[in-house]
Write a protein that holds these residues in place. Structure first.
Motif, PDB file in Angstrom:
ATOM      1  N   SER A  20      17.321  90.776  90.134  1.00 35.16           N
ATOM      2  CA  SER A  20      16.368  89.795  90.629  1.00 35.16           C
ATOM      3  C   SER A  20      15.129  90.247  90.848  1.00 35.16           C
ATOM      4  O   SER A  20      13.886  89.954  90.143  1.00 35.16           O
ATOM      5  CB  SER A  20      16.922  88.915  91.743  1.00 35.16           C
ATOM      6  N   LEU A  21      15.096  91.444  91.779  1.00 35.08           N
ATOM      7  CA  LEU A  21      13.793  92.162  92.079  1.00 35.08           C
ATOM      8  C   LEU A  21      13.009  92.639  90.888  1.00 35.08           C
ATOM      9  O   LEU A  21      11.946  92.505  90.523  1.00 35.08           O
ATOM     10  CB  LEU A  21      13.954  93.063  93.081  1.00 35.08           C
ATOM     11  N   TYR A  22      13.876  93.292  90.199  1.00 37.10           N
ATOM     12  CA  TYR A  22      13.270  93.996  88.864  1.00 37.10           C
ATOM     13  C   TYR A  22      12.714  93.171  88.167  1.00 37.10           C
ATOM     14  O   TYR A  22      11.467  93.137  87.406  1.00 37.10           O
ATOM     15  CB  TYR A  22      14.491  94.410  88.173  1.00 37.10           C
ATOM     16  N   ASN A  23      13.500  91.656  87.789  1.00 39.59           N
ATOM     17  CA  ASN A  23      12.713  90.817  86.975  1.00 39.59           C
ATOM     18  C   ASN A  23      11.608  90.051  87.638  1.00 39.59           C
ATOM     19  O   ASN A  23      10.544  89.629  86.904  1.00 39.59           O
ATOM     20  CB  ASN A  23      13.905  89.597  86.701  1.00 39.59           C
ATOM     21  N   TYR A  24      11.639  89.899  88.817  1.00 41.92           N
ATOM     22  CA  TYR A  24      10.429  89.458  89.564  1.00 41.92           C
ATOM     23  C   TYR A  24       9.315  90.347  89.436  1.00 41.92           C
ATOM     24  O   TYR A  24       7.919  89.769  89.075  1.00 41.92           O
ATOM     25  CB  TYR A  24      10.672  89.199  91.081  1.00 41.92           C
ATOM     26  N   LEU A  25       9.328  91.660  89.888  1.00 44.40           N
ATOM     27  CA  LEU A  25       8.287  92.533  89.504  1.00 44.40           C
ATOM     28  C   LEU A  25       7.798  92.682  88.148  1.00 44.40           C
ATOM     29  O   LEU A  25       6.565  93.003  87.984  1.00 44.40           O
ATOM     30  CB  LEU A  25       8.733  93.870  90.270  1.00 44.40           C
ATOM     31  N   LYS A  26       8.659  92.973  87.366  1.00 44.43           N
ATOM     32  CA  LYS A  26       8.465  93.416  85.997  1.00 44.43           C
ATOM     33  C   LYS A  26       7.542  92.014  85.338  1.00 44.43           C
ATOM     34  O   LYS A  26       6.706  92.432  84.200  1.00 44.43           O
ATOM     35  CB  LYS A  26       9.213  93.568  84.958  1.00 44.43           C
ATOM     36  N   SER A  27       7.601  90.926  85.930  1.00 44.58           N
ATOM     37  CA  SER A  27       6.766  89.861  85.245  1.00 44.58           C
ATOM     38  C   SER A  27       5.172  89.939  85.858  1.00 44.58           C
ATOM     39  O   SER A  27       4.256  89.098  85.373  1.00 44.58           O
ATOM     40  CB  SER A  27       7.124  88.276  85.827  1.00 44.58           C
ATOM     41  N   HIS A  28       4.782  90.765  86.618  1.00 42.20           N
ATOM     42  CA  HIS A  28       3.518  91.300  87.400  1.00 42.20           C
ATOM     43  C   HIS A  28       2.825  91.893  86.438  1.00 42.20           C
ATOM     44  O   HIS A  28       3.228  92.908  85.824  1.00 42.20           O
ATOM     45  CB  HIS A  28       3.608  91.698  88.648  1.00 42.20           C
ATOM     46  N   SER A  29       1.525  91.618  86.191  1.00 38.83           N
ATOM     47  CA  SER A  29       0.772  92.148  85.297  1.00 38.83           C
ATOM     48  C   SER A  29       0.044  93.676  85.575  1.00 38.83           C
ATOM     49  O   SER A  29      -0.191  94.509  84.718  1.00 38.83           O
ATOM     50  CB  SER A  29      -0.621  91.297  84.954  1.00 38.83           C
ATOM     51  N   ASP A  30       0.341  94.107  86.756  1.00 40.07           N
ATOM     52  CA  ASP A  30       0.108  95.525  87.254  1.00 40.07           C
ATOM     53  C   ASP A  30       1.463  96.363  87.510  1.00 40.07           C
ATOM     54  O   ASP A  30       1.440  97.469  87.795  1.00 40.07           O
ATOM     55  CB  ASP A  30      -0.441  95.316  88.651  1.00 40.07           C
ATOM     56  N   VAL A  31       2.656  95.837  86.749  1.00 42.96           N
ATOM     57  CA  VAL A  31       3.728  96.636  87.024  1.00 42.96           C
ATOM     58  C   VAL A  31       4.466  96.822  85.764  1.00 42.96           C
ATOM     59  O   VAL A  31       4.375  95.970  84.722  1.00 42.96           O
ATOM     60  CB  VAL A  31       4.803  95.766  87.862  1.00 42.96           C
TER      61      VAL A  31
END
Length: 306
Positions: A20-31
């Motif tokens: 879940s954390l992986y999916n949340y963060l990878k949707s961030h444009s800077d990640v």
């Protein structure tokens, strides 16, 4: 290619929300995260699934691989240059006693995120996942725990021991990161607290990583990841347990078709079974001292686990 600037490692624990954390963060444009969610490069693990040893194909997503070649690992990050946070999310890095030092040797300034779940619930969730995948053949959780207790050596993924209890022995695992990384570069998240108020939890992660807020439409907190499903019946269980016989078909079948087959023939949505009192008591006794030691290490009362 040259050495990438990997500056974030989500190291576990397994079945504690890392996906879940992986999916949340990878949707961030800077990640940036690679298309291999779990490369497992810095840990010594095994797998009965021979396909995870094959080199990843370009532009194809894989949840899990075992990558031992440095050039192959680095190649996952060939498009990461313009991102401020570049990550690897492999839960095996918490279990493997040498991973912290190996990561530090290559990326001493990286930030580490560790998500810890009530170890009893983590163990049972792990067991249910293995039942679903066909890896676990024992239908009684307590019997599976006792089998693991008496099976050696303890190796991640070898199919002989599932590490249900061992992966919840958090104290020494977390301490291995405190031994080599600066304390301010480590963030320990308690699963129950994080998912009680996910937005608050995400905000604390952004602050830790020094990232701006998500842009409108980037973050979807309503989407569920790793939703529980169970095998449809005896035939689906048998097929899952014999899946290595279909390696060629699995390797060439498109992802959309795999999902169709899973939904139509293999899995069904169902409510989660509950852990038996006997298994709960067995694990509660096993984890009692571990939790006390972890509370001292983190200087934090783990009331969410009591």
């Amino acid at each position: 290619m040259g050495k990438p600037n990997i500056n974030l490692f989500i190291v576990g624990a397994a079945k504690s929300g890392t996906t879940s954390l992986y999916n949340y963060l990878k949707s961030h444009s800077d990640v940036f995260f690679p298309l291999v969610k779990e490369p497992n490069y810095y840990s010594d693990i095994e797998s009965e699934d021979k396909l995870v040893y094959n080199n990843p194909k370009p532009k194809k997503f894989y949840h899990n691989k075992i990558i031992n070649d440095r050039d192959v690992y680095y190649s996952l990050y060939k498009d990461s240059k313009n991102y401020s946070v570049v990550g690897d999310a492999s839960p095996s890095y918490l279990w493997d006693k040498n991973s912290a030092k190996r990561i530090y040797d290559d990326f001493p300034n990286a930030k580490i995120i560790i998500i810890l779940r009530n170890p009893i619930n983590r163990a049972f969730s792990h067991y249910l996942m293995n039942i679903k995948s066909g890896v676990e053949k024992e239908d009684d959780f307590l019997k599976a725990l006792i089998r693991d207790e008496n099976t050696f050596p303890k190796v991640w993924g070898d199919g002989k021991v599932m590490l249900y209890k061992e992966l919840g022995m958090y104290f020494s695992q977390v301490k291995s990161y405190y031994n080599v990384f600066k304390k301010e570069n480590i963030k320990v998240i308690i699963y129950e607290e994080f998912f009680k108020d996910t937005q608050k939890g995400i905000n604390s992660v952004l602050e830790f990583l020094r990232l701006p807020n998500f842009k409108p439409g980037e973050l979807d907190l309503d989407k569920k990841h790793n939703v529980y499903r169970s095998p449809k019946g005896k035939i689906s269980k048998l097929l899952l347990r014999k899946k290595e016989k279909f390696d060629f078909a699995r390797n060439v079948t498109p992802r959309w078709l795999k999902k169709f087959i899973q939904n139509a023939f293999l899995f069904k949505n169902s409510s989660k079974p509950e852990i038996s009192k006997e298994a709960f008591d067995y694990l509660s006794s096993a984890f009692e001292r571990e939790v006390l030691g972890l509370e001292k290490l983190l200087d934090k009362k783990l009331d969410a686990w009591k």
